[in-house]
Design a protein around this motif. Structure first.
Motif, PDB file in Angstrom:
ATOM      1  N   TYR A 212       0.801  -1.230   0.000  1.00  0.00           N
ATOM      2  CA  TYR A 212       0.000   0.000   0.000  1.00  0.00           C
ATOM      3  C   TYR A 212       0.831   1.276   0.000  1.00  0.00           C
ATOM      4  CZ  TYR A 212       1.131   0.904   4.888  1.00  0.00           C
ATOM      5  OH  TYR A 212       1.811   1.180   6.042  1.00  0.00           O
ATOM      6  N   ASN A 213       2.069   1.202   0.470  1.00  0.00           N
ATOM      7  CA  ASN A 213       2.889   2.416   0.611  1.00  0.00           C
ATOM      8  C   ASN A 213       4.185   2.336  -0.190  1.00  0.00           C
ATOM      9  OD1 ASN A 213       4.106   0.441   2.131  1.00  0.00           O
ATOM     10  ND2 ASN A 213       4.369   1.688   3.976  1.00  0.00           N
ATOM     11  N   ALA A 217       2.764   3.479  -7.067  1.00  0.00           N
ATOM     12  CA  ALA A 217       1.350   3.212  -6.797  1.00  0.00           C
ATOM     13  C   ALA A 217       0.987   3.349  -5.318  1.00  0.00           C
ATOM     14  CB  ALA A 217       0.989   1.812  -7.283  1.00  0.00           C
ATOM     15  N   SER A 218       1.859   3.935  -4.520  1.00  0.00           N
ATOM     16  CA  SER A 218       1.603   4.095  -3.090  1.00  0.00           C
ATOM     17  C   SER A 218       0.300   4.854  -2.841  1.00  0.00           C
ATOM     18  CB  SER A 218       2.770   4.847  -2.435  1.00  0.00           C
ATOM     19  OG  SER A 218       2.412   5.312  -1.154  1.00  0.00           O
ATOM     20  N   THR A 219      -0.611   4.230  -2.094  1.00  0.00           N
ATOM     21  CA  THR A 219      -1.864   4.899  -1.737  1.00  0.00           C
ATOM     22  C   THR A 219      -1.599   6.128  -0.878  1.00  0.00           C
ATOM     23  OG1 THR A 219      -3.128   2.845  -1.856  1.00  0.00           O
ATOM     24  CG2 THR A 219      -4.067   4.613  -0.523  1.00  0.00           C
ATOM     25  N   LEU A 220      -0.644   6.030   0.034  1.00  0.00           N
ATOM     26  CA  LEU A 220      -0.329   7.169   0.895  1.00  0.00           C
ATOM     27  C   LEU A 220       0.179   8.349   0.068  1.00  0.00           C
ATOM     28  CD1 LEU A 220       1.414   5.491   3.984  1.00  0.00           C
ATOM     29  CD2 LEU A 220      -0.995   6.058   3.657  1.00  0.00           C
ATOM     30  N   PHE A 270      -4.200  -5.802   6.275  1.00  0.00           N
ATOM     31  CA  PHE A 270      -3.596  -5.082   5.149  1.00  0.00           C
ATOM     32  C   PHE A 270      -2.075  -5.240   5.081  1.00  0.00           C
ATOM     33  CE2 PHE A 270      -2.932  -1.888   8.427  1.00  0.00           C
ATOM     34  CZ  PHE A 270      -1.745  -1.258   8.054  1.00  0.00           C
ATOM     35  N   ALA A 271      -1.427  -5.427   6.202  1.00  0.00           N
ATOM     36  CA  ALA A 271       0.039  -5.477   6.223  1.00  0.00           C
ATOM     37  C   ALA A 271       0.606  -6.755   5.625  1.00  0.00           C
ATOM     38  CB  ALA A 271       0.547  -5.321   7.660  1.00  0.00           C
ATOM     39  N   GLN A 463       5.699   3.212   9.032  1.00  0.00           N
ATOM     40  CA  GLN A 463       4.362   3.674   8.642  1.00  0.00           C
ATOM     41  C   GLN A 463       3.305   2.642   9.034  1.00  0.00           C
ATOM     42  OE1 GLN A 463       4.948   4.378   4.470  1.00  0.00           O
ATOM     43  NE2 GLN A 463       6.166   6.220   4.809  1.00  0.00           N
ATOM     44  N   THR A 464       3.599   1.393   8.767  1.00  0.00           N
ATOM     45  CA  THR A 464       2.657   0.326   9.118  1.00  0.00           C
ATOM     46  C   THR A 464       2.459   0.245  10.634  1.00  0.00           C
ATOM     47  OG1 THR A 464       3.264  -0.942   7.139  1.00  0.00           O
ATOM     48  CG2 THR A 464       2.222  -2.150   8.946  1.00  0.00           C
TER      49      THR A 464
END
Length: 505
Positions: A212-213, A217-220, A270-271, A463-464
């Motif tokens: 995700y990060n 394409a990082s959502t954050l 999610f992780a 971050q996670t």
């Protein structure tokens, strides 16, 4: 069956005739019928690219048309993608190079470009109508010390698009989110409001996967840029480089996801969950909104098989002050010209003329759609694909490894597509005007070459931890300090020095 074969044969003959005629008449590119070779004889051109699917048979219709139009004796060597970078490195080390080859922007390749192994083509681009017509950002994104050594295999600079369940949004009376508060409220409504009306608590407004990060394409990054933040790095007034995660918009975005996680409004796994599992959740009708690279039509096609009444729509990413999204690299590698096999400027220009002609209308149509009568047919205002399997096997290998801009450049008629597909295409095309570039994308840093991935992992893990509530704000700041001491400060300083050096050129 014989009639169909005869029709395809005739269409091939007509195509070859037309491109041959075009070759004879295009004085800008060929000059007195001289073609890419600068004479009547076809110019011998060897090329190395990565394999896409099966290796096309030699002298197939696509290749024949390319050879005829460009007046080249094109010989392509296809190397499996899994071993491509390794094989290219061996070829460079052994000095056994073709006249044109695809390179990926890796540390090893950047080193080769600095070593004067490949031609710098930047000063010549202005002389080629198609190459000079492209957004300069495409070239800047593959530059090395301010110099351009290749022609990008063009991809959209801003692919990020919001996909959402319009039927759910309409029923709940919510709009596509812009502010971080909007994102929280929409996600909460879609998670707790039973949007599928089945009486179960089995939907999510938004889901994340374990990457995700990471990367472009990082959502954050996508959300924080929309809120006014930088794309990976920010250059302050003094020219110093500040990482995105040390800016307020990024931290506010992290706090949003911490709140969503705490309230169980996003998936708790999610992780560790793979993107393929998240795909299944969207395609089975359990999730409302997603940011991705423009595959809403694919999601819709799969979703309606499970939920026939489902409606997917697409929207541009916007923040409180309008459209804003992180720019991506804009390429799937680039085509470079080795000095060892192309020894003079005159021959360099012949190779560039070949690449430029691939973007002429006739060639652009061929690379994007294939052969008329075999892969597509004309239906007035649009063209219609005839055989998707043949397209994937026979056209895609060339479409993916030769320069083209899809239907956005030199394609007279669009392919027949759904309104949703067209909408996504328009959004990604328009996105080019609203991208925020990553100022460090092509800058040199010895620290990044040696420890870049390790430093990225350090901050990704932090971050996670913050989002999952394992560390608080003080803990987050402590992790940032660790990153700075482990090489982050040195990395930022090297970027500043490289940036200042590039500005003096």
């Amino acid at each position: 069956m014989k009639k169909k074969q005869a029709a395809m044969t005739m269409s091939t003959v007509l195509l070859l005739s037309s491109v041959l005629a075009a070759c004879g008449g295009d004085k800008q590119a060929q000059g007195d019928k001289q073609g890419a070779a600068g004479g009547n004889a076809p110019y011998p051109l060897t090329m190395v690219v990565n394999q896409v699917g099966e290796i096309p048979p030699k002298d197939n219709e696509i290749e024949k048309a390319i050879k005829a139009y460009t007046n080249t004796d094109l010989q392509i060597q296809w190397i499996p993608t899994s071993s491509y970078d390794e094989k290219v490195n061996v070829m460079i080390a052994s000095n056994e190079l073709p006249k044109l080859m695809k390179l990926n922007y890796t540390a090893t390749i950047v080193g080769a470009l600095k070593s004067d192994i490949f031609w710098e083509i930047g000063p010549y681009l202005k002389d080629y109508k198609n190459l000079s017509a492209q957004n300069q950002q495409f070239y800047d994104n593959i530059s090395v010390n301010g110099k351009i050594y290749g022609v990008p295999l063009f991809r959209e600079l801003g692919r990020a698009v919001i996909h959402y369940r319009k039927d759910w949004f309409d029923a709940a009376g919510v709009q596509v989110p812009k502010t971080l508060d909007d994102w929280y409220n929409v996600i909460k409504a879609m998670t707790q409001g039973d949007p599928d009306k089945n009486g179960k608590n089995d939907t999510y407004g938004f889901m994340l996967d374990k990457k995700y990060n990471q990367d472009a394409a990082s959502t954050l990054t996508r959300l924080s840029v929309a809120q006014g933040g930088p794309n990976k790095w920010q250059v302050d007034a003094s020219g110093s480089f500040v990482p995105e995660f040390m800016t307020t918009p990024f931290f506010d975005t992290m706090k949003l996801f911490r709140k969503l996680y705490e309230e169980k409004l996003i998936n708790q796994d999610f992780a560790v969950v793979d993107a393929t599992e998240i795909d299944k959740a969207y395609e089975s009708g359990r999730t409302a909104i997603r940011i991705s690279g423009g595959n809403a039509q694919s999601i819709q096609d799969k979703l309606v098989k499970v939920v026939p009444t489902a409606v997917v729509d697409a929207a541009a990413i916007e923040g409180p002050n309008g459209r804003r999204l992180p720019g991506e690299s804009g390429n799937a590698g680039f085509l470079a010209i080795p000095k060892q096999s192309v020894k003079s400027v005159d021959e360099l220009k012949q190779v560039l003329a070949f690449v430029d002609k691939l973007m002429d209308p006739q060639m652009a149509t061929l690379l994007v759609k294939g052969v008329e009568g075999k892969h597509w047919e004309d239906k007035g205002d649009v063209t219609v694909p005839l055989d998707p399997a043949a397209d994937a096997k026979e056209v895609k290998p060339y479409r993916d490894t030769l320069p083209q801009r899809g239907e956005s450049y030199n394609i007279a008629k669009p392919m027949k597509q759904t309104d949703l597909f067209r909408k996504i295409g328009q959004i990604t095309k328009d996105n080019e005007k609203y991208i925020v570039a990553n100022p460090a994308l092509t800058l040199d840093s010895a620290t990044y070459s040696e420890r870049g991935k390790e430093l990225e992992q350090m901050i990704s893990d932090a971050q996670t931890k913050f989002i999952m509530g394992k560390i608080d704000e003080a803990g987050w700041k402590a992790e940032v300090e660790k990153w700075k001491k482990a090489g982050g400060d040195k990395l930022a300083q090297e970027y500043k020095e490289a940036y200042e050096k590039s500005k003096k050129k």
